[in-house]
Write an enzyme that holds these catalytic residues in place. Structure first.
Site, PDB file in Angstrom:
ATOM      1  N   ASP A 124       1.003  -1.255   0.031  1.00 39.11           N
ATOM      2  CA  ASP A 124       0.022  -0.135   0.131  1.00 39.11           C
ATOM      3  C   ASP A 124       0.753   1.163   0.071  1.00 39.11           C
ATOM      4  O   ASP A 124       2.087   1.048   0.222  1.00 39.11           O
ATOM      5  CB  ASP A 124      -0.717  -0.087   1.205  1.00 39.11           C
ATOM      6  CG  ASP A 124      -2.216   0.593   1.032  1.00 39.11           C
ATOM      7  OD1 ASP A 124      -2.534   1.377   0.076  1.00 39.11           O
ATOM      8  OD2 ASP A 124      -3.302  -0.064   1.669  1.00 39.11           O
TER       9      ASP A 124
ATOM     10  N   ASP B 107     -10.769   1.575  -3.798  1.00 35.84           N
ATOM     11  CA  ASP B 107     -11.409   1.272  -2.518  1.00 35.84           C
ATOM     12  C   ASP B 107     -12.712   1.116  -2.633  1.00 35.84           C
ATOM     13  O   ASP B 107     -13.379   0.758  -1.606  1.00 35.84           O
ATOM     14  CB  ASP B 107     -10.929   2.356  -1.417  1.00 35.84           C
ATOM     15  CG  ASP B 107      -9.464   1.868  -0.673  1.00 35.84           C
ATOM     16  OD1 ASP B 107      -9.039   0.846  -1.147  1.00 35.84           O
ATOM     17  OD2 ASP B 107      -8.937   2.703  -0.030  1.00 35.84           O
TER      18      ASP B 107
HETATM   19  C1  GLA Z   1      -5.806   1.509   2.251  1.00 37.21           C
HETATM   20  C2  GLA Z   1      -6.225   0.340   1.163  1.00 37.21           C
HETATM   21  C3  GLA Z   1      -7.319  -0.484   1.634  1.00 37.21           C
HETATM   22  C4  GLA Z   1      -7.020  -0.918   2.997  1.00 37.21           C
HETATM   23  C5  GLA Z   1      -6.403   0.269   3.915  1.00 37.21           C
HETATM   24  C6  GLA Z   1      -5.815  -0.317   5.274  1.00 37.21           C
HETATM   25  O1  GLA Z   1      -6.975   2.369   2.249  1.00 37.21           O
HETATM   26  O2  GLA Z   1      -6.526   0.899  -0.099  1.00 37.21           O
HETATM   27  O3  GLA Z   1      -7.555  -1.439   0.721  1.00 37.21           O
HETATM   28  O4  GLA Z   1      -5.718  -2.004   2.672  1.00 37.21           O
HETATM   29  O5  GLA Z   1      -5.330   1.054   3.432  1.00 37.21           O
HETATM   30  O6  GLA Z   1      -5.261   0.738   6.078  1.00 37.21           O
END
Ligand code: GLA
Length: 694
Positions: free
Chosen positions: A441, A498
């Site tokens: 991430d 997301d």
């Molecule tokens: C980001 C990612 C999510 C998740 C969160 C975890 O927002 O896009 O899918 O993994 O971090 O903190």
């Protein structure tokens, strides 16, 4: 004297010409030329006339337009001596080398001690042209702007399409009319960004998804790009891509652009899309085991967030496996003292409060369910509230009084000590456990953008992949904030968004397929009530939207009713039965006559079979469904066409529509000219139609 070079693929030709030792210009880029074409004649014929009121000759729109040669548009290079004085190079021919499907150039400016190198390679299978440039200087110089080799844009085009987006709504199309002057997109966030996908499509007048001409570009770089699309006073148009200005803060003797990918299509936007999809999948992405079917994912983020409890996770894993999941990804929350997003990034040790016996009990359980195990990291980030920051505050990038993003700072990836620390921490987890996947991430923008940061993360990824070649990596950045061919040379999947809202996802996927094949595009079935939009969406629509791409689940499976479990299990089985051919299929965007329908056709490379996904995104204006024209079929062939999800026909559909009752045998000509008539349907539903050539 005119020197010429020519590159061909099945669908296009590119001709470069250099006059009197000056930098070459692209004098032709379009549909494939006959083999016997005289390219010297093309170089001469492409010269355009001049009249009064200007210079006595037209400065070339070369692959690096030079201000010192009176090019008054945006020049391809802007650099200064180490002391800050502007340099205005004028390059002349040194050598050119032609090899199979590639041509490379060396030009020099001996007075300034500069060498300009450029390379073009055309891929005969994927059709994509890859090009990049390099500048070498005898003394260190400061680079303000360096374009990858510059392309002309078509004159018979009224608009250009570039990309914007935001968290939970990536890949929005921007259509901008061409007009005198420059459209400049510049990304200073230091990562590819939701807002700035580095792509451009220039459709010729009248082009659609399936018909007409278009050219497409993508700059394969993860640190932020600049794009210039400029119409000059003489009417010519140019397209430039390079690193965003300001990324190269230090003087140096060598600068390189990232690779610019370009393609000309005579089959509409889909010709560009298919070329990019194939090139990404078949040339750029490297899977540890290409023969392995793409596994169905389960990701626990929206089920538990930071609340990791072993028993609950085990129960979730058991249910996910029963639904068909094959890989369980443990998301954020397993390390440090990470109970919310305010702390612990950088402290990559298993949290003994949540996992007193380490991760093994969970992993053993996951393996016992027949799933593999993946785990979340956000390596480039650090919370001020972390042991690593307390020990090394100087490892963070940017000023100490900077604005935080998600309460976190960015580690300086140009610092070898930082990379070594991260390599060791991540390797320790990968070494101690049977892990086949990392979700990587990157949840904030950089305080100060820097190319060195991007090169640093590329180096760390390369080192980790060399040490752990069996581990696949997913590129996530708050969803689709880091999607580009540069990162995808080092990762195998993207977390597109997301947003698990199937309605939003349908459109995001549709537009992303201009560049991304099914195989790399993650898509999960989210909770019944979507956590980011609040919409409540039927499981069948959620499942089919996920089944368009690399499928997974992200809801808490304990919330599913028996009917929902059955519906999801059925779609997952369908996906498993079809994923292997779909992984290698082309995604063709259809031109739906009904704007409420977003439709695509995935067609096998052999043309033997296809599947159409026709998603109804809103209520139609007209009362009955309009025929949906297919594409890419053999007009003479007969296709057996059947509705996969006939069971979803609503009681409101009351006619004697043929496909409601039984499969049909129809010619490619009919399906492409008239189109397929589908049963009436509610919004937020998907028709899935399979076709087989007879
Ligand atoms: C980001 C990612 C999510 C998740 C969160 C975890 O927002 O896009 O899918 O993994 O971090 O903190």
């Amino acid at each position: 004297m005119i020197r010429t070079w020519r590159l061909d693929s099945a669908q296009q030709s590119l001709v470069l010409a250099s006059r009197d030792d000056r930098l070459p210009e692209i004098v032709y880029w379009g549909a494939r030329l006959p083999n016997a074409e005289d390219v010297q004649a093309i170089a001469l014929a492409s010269r355009i006339d001049i009249t009064d009121g200007g210079l006595d000759a037209l400065p070339e729109l070369s692959i690096c337009p030079e201000a010192a040669r009176s090019f008054h548009g945006h020049s391809g290079l802007s650099l200064r001596c180490e002391n800050g004085a502007a340099m205005q190079p004028k390059f002349t021919f040194v050598e050119a080398r032609e090899e199979l499907d590639t041509v490379s150039f060396v030009f020099g400016d001996s007075a300034l001690g500069l060498t300009y190198k450029a390379k073009f390679a055309i891929d005969p299978q994927t059709q994509v042209i890859s090009t990049s440039a390099r500048l070498e200087a005898a003394q260190p110089v400061r680079m303000d702007w360096f374009a990858a080799p510059v392309f002309p844009a078509p004159a018979h085009s009224d608009e250009m399409i570039d990309f914007t987006g935001r968290w939970c709504d990536e890949f929005q199309l921007n259509r901008t009319a061409w007009s005198a002057g420059m459209r400049c997109r510049e990304n200073h966030t230091g990562r590819t960004g939701h807002e700035h996908f580095p792509g451009l499509i220039v459709p010729s007048r009248g082009a659609t998804n399936t018909d007409g001409c278009a050219v497409g570009f993508h700059y394969g770089w993860s640190g932020g790009h600049k794009m210039v699309a400029e119409e000059l006073p003489d009417g010519r148009r140019q397209v430039q891509f390079g690193h965003a200005t300001g990324l190269e803060s230090e003087p140096a003797k060598v600068f390189e652009t990232a690779v610019l990918y370009a393609v000309h299509s005579s089959s509409g936007l889909n010709g560009c899309a298919v070329a990019f999809q194939r090139h990404l999948r078949d040339r750029i992405v490297k899977l540890p085991d290409p023969k392995r079917s793409r596994p169905v994912h389960y990701n626990c983020w929206e089920a538990v967030y930071f609340d990791h409890q072993l028993d609950a996770l085990k129960e979730i894993a058991t249910l996910a496996a029963q639904l068909g999941a094959e890989r369980f990804v443990l998301d954020d929350g397993w390390f440090g003292k990470r109970d919310d997003d305010s702390s612990s990034l950088g402290d990559w040790q298993v949290d003994p409060r949540k996992y007193p016996d380490g991760l093994d009990p969970l992993i053993t359980h996951i393996h016992a369910q027949g799933m593999t195990f993946g785990i979340w990291f956000e390596p480039e980030m650090v919370n001020p509230d972390s042991d690593v920051f307390r020990a090394h505050p100087d490892w963070a990038l940017g000023p100490s009084d900077q604005l935080l993003g998600r309460q976190q700072m960015v580690l300086d990836m140009a610092n070898a000590q930082v990379r070594t620390y991260l390599f060791e921490r991540i390797s320790a987890i990968l070494g101690a456990h049977d892990v086949d996947y990392i979700k990587w991430d990157h949840n904030r923008v950089l305080p100060v953008p820097s190319a060195a940061q991007t090169r640093g993360v590329y180096a760390l990824l390369d080192q980790l992949r060399a040490a752990h070649p069996q581990v696949e990596i997913e590129s996530c950045a708050s969803g689709g904030g880091r999607i580009d061919f540069g990162i995808l040379g080092r990762t195998q999947r993207v977390w597109l968004s997301d947003s698990n809202d199937a309605l939003e996802r349908l459109r995001i996927q549709h537009n992303a397929s201009l560049f991304l094949p099914m195989s790399v595009t993650g898509s999960h079935v989210g909770p019944r009530t979507c956590h980011t939009s609040g919409r409540v969406i039927d499981i069948r629509f959620r499942a089919w939207v996920a089944a368009q791409r690399h499928m997974g689940f992200e809801m808490d499976p304990r919330e599913l009713s028996k009917e929902e479990r059955n519906a999801l299990g059925g779609v997952t089985q369908w996906w498993k039965a079809n994923r292997d051919w779909m992984t290698h299929a082309d995604i063709l965007r259809l031109d739906s006559a009904d704007p409420a329908v977003l439709a695509e056709q995935q067609i096998a490379r052999t043309g033997e079979r296809f599947v159409v996904f026709a998603g109804k995104a809103e209520t139609s204006r007209q009362i009955s469904p309009r025929p949906l024209r297919l594409t890419g079929l053999d007009p003479q062939a007969t296709y057996h066409v059947d509705l996969v999800n006939r069971a979803e026909i609503s009681t409101r559909s009351r006619g004697d529509q043929a496909l409601r009752e039984a499969p049909l045998e129809l010619s490619g000509a009919y399906l492409m000219s008239h189109g397929l008539t589908l049963p009436w349907s509610f919004p937020e539903t998907m028709w899935v139609v399979e076709g087989h050539r007879q």
